[in-house]
Design a protein around this motif. Structure first.
Motif, PDB file in Angstrom:
ATOM      1  N   ARG A   1      35.083  49.501 -25.333  1.00  0.00           N
ATOM      2  CA  ARG A   1      36.114  49.285 -24.317  1.00  0.00           C
ATOM      3  C   ARG A   1      36.772  47.925 -24.462  1.00  0.00           C
ATOM      4  O   ARG A   1      37.993  47.808 -24.434  1.00  0.00           O
ATOM      5  N   PHE A   2      35.938  46.881 -24.583  1.00  0.00           N
ATOM      6  CA  PHE A   2      36.490  45.529 -24.700  1.00  0.00           C
ATOM      7  C   PHE A   2      37.538  45.462 -25.808  1.00  0.00           C
ATOM      8  O   PHE A   2      38.607  44.862 -25.640  1.00  0.00           O
ATOM      9  N   PHE A   3      37.217  46.094 -26.958  1.00  0.00           N
ATOM     10  CA  PHE A   3      38.058  45.945 -28.140  1.00  0.00           C
ATOM     11  C   PHE A   3      38.933  47.156 -28.428  1.00  0.00           C
ATOM     12  O   PHE A   3      39.548  47.240 -29.489  1.00  0.00           O
ATOM     13  N   GLY A   4      39.011  48.083 -27.484  1.00  0.00           N
ATOM     14  CA  GLY A   4      39.912  49.220 -27.628  1.00  0.00           C
ATOM     15  C   GLY A   4      41.299  48.870 -27.122  1.00  0.00           C
ATOM     16  O   GLY A   4      41.449  47.992 -26.266  1.00  0.00           O
ATOM     17  N   PRO A   5      42.351  49.520 -27.638  1.00  0.00           N
ATOM     18  CA  PRO A   5      43.716  49.239 -27.186  1.00  0.00           C
ATOM     19  C   PRO A   5      43.843  49.359 -25.666  1.00  0.00           C
ATOM     20  O   PRO A   5      43.329  50.298 -25.054  1.00  0.00           O
TER      21      PRO A   5
END
Length: 286
Positions: free
Chosen positions: A184-188
């Protein structure tokens, strides 16, 4: 000073790190902002090591445990301590500072996520902390915002981040449910993300600076167990991060892990993670 160097390190006790040689590293590292985790001490101990720096710290409520700090060559415009509500154990685990560089407002956080232990209250505290991080990441990632969350986040996001990932799939630090937070943190931002635990959630849009710069390679690791020959064999974990908003990530010019030359020259079981950011008004055509 449009170019700014930010380093993050879990010192495993500021006094012990100083005795073992942290000062020599700091003298040559050229750091402008240093974020510290696991201080295990008081402000006086930080001031002794960093006498000419602007300092903000949050000492853990448990004496001799945790503790986070930010040391800066640049004066602070504002600082904030803690994360989430009273249910979240963030004592000595989350601190933020705002600085201004060439007219640009930059937010830097020093975070020390719980190590956790499956089936115990320590893991329950970790889940609550990770939930609070989701809320804070959402708040920090405003359009055009320059913000970075640094620190020992105590989760290896992907198989590339842990040498012995197969043997750690059921242990805290590499649980699918923990790794899903990092999906989640690094998802668009705003897009549905199929997380590693099989659940679809919404991306938060931050950039993993270390993985972006290193590419699809093992590591580079930032922590090694003191057991056996973990350091010598580079059997490590990449659990220390720079997680940047897209605008700030676009201004990264270099990234490195300052791995120690040898086992006996280490001053912590974590290595410093160092990144350079170009905050000049002309960066990227500005």
């Amino acid at each position: 000073m449009g170019m700014i160097r930010i380093a993050s390190v879990n010192v495993n006790g500021i006094r012990a790190a100083t005795r073992k040689g942290m000062g020599a590293w700091l003298e040559q590292a050229g750091v402008d902002i240093l974020t510290i985790q696991e201080v295990r001490g008081q402000r006086e101990h930080l001031e002794a090591v960093l006498p000419d720096w602007h300092l903000v710290e949050d000492e853990s409520s448990q004496k001799g445990r945790a503790g986070v700090a930010i040391a800066s060559r640049i004066p602070f415009a504002d600082t904030r301590v803690g994360l989430g509500d009273e249910d979240v154990d963030s004592s000595g685990r989350w601190i933020e500072a705002d600085v201004e560089v060439d007219g640009a407002a930059l937010t830097v956080a020093s975070a020390y996520v719980h190590s956790g232990e499956v089936g115990t209250p320590r893991q329950d505290a970790k889940w609550l902390f990770l939930d609070a991080m989701v809320d804070r990441f959402e708040a920090l990632n405003q359009p055009g915002a320059l913000a970075v969350v640094t620190g020992d986040l105590n989760v290896g996001h992907r198989e590339l981040d842990i040498k012995n990932w197969r043997g750690n799939r059921k242990k805290s630090g590499f649980l699918p449910e923990e790794r899903a937070y990092f999906d989640r943190f690094f998802g668009p931002a705003g897009e549905p993300i199929e997380c590693v635990d099989g659940v679809t959630r919404t991306g938060l849009g931050f950039v993993d600076v270390g993985r972006t710069f290193a590419g699809e390679v093992d590591g580079p690791y930032t922590w090694w167990s003191n057991r056996g020959q973990a350091f010598d064999n580079d059997t490590g974990w990449r659990i220390d991060y720079h997680a940047a908003t897209p605008e700030l990530a676009s201004r990264v010019t270099s990234y490195r892990v300052d791995r120690y030359p040898s086992y006996d020259t280490r001053w912590s079981d974590h290595a410093p993670v160092v990144a350079d950011y170009d905050l000049s008004a002309t960066a990227h055509g500005r």
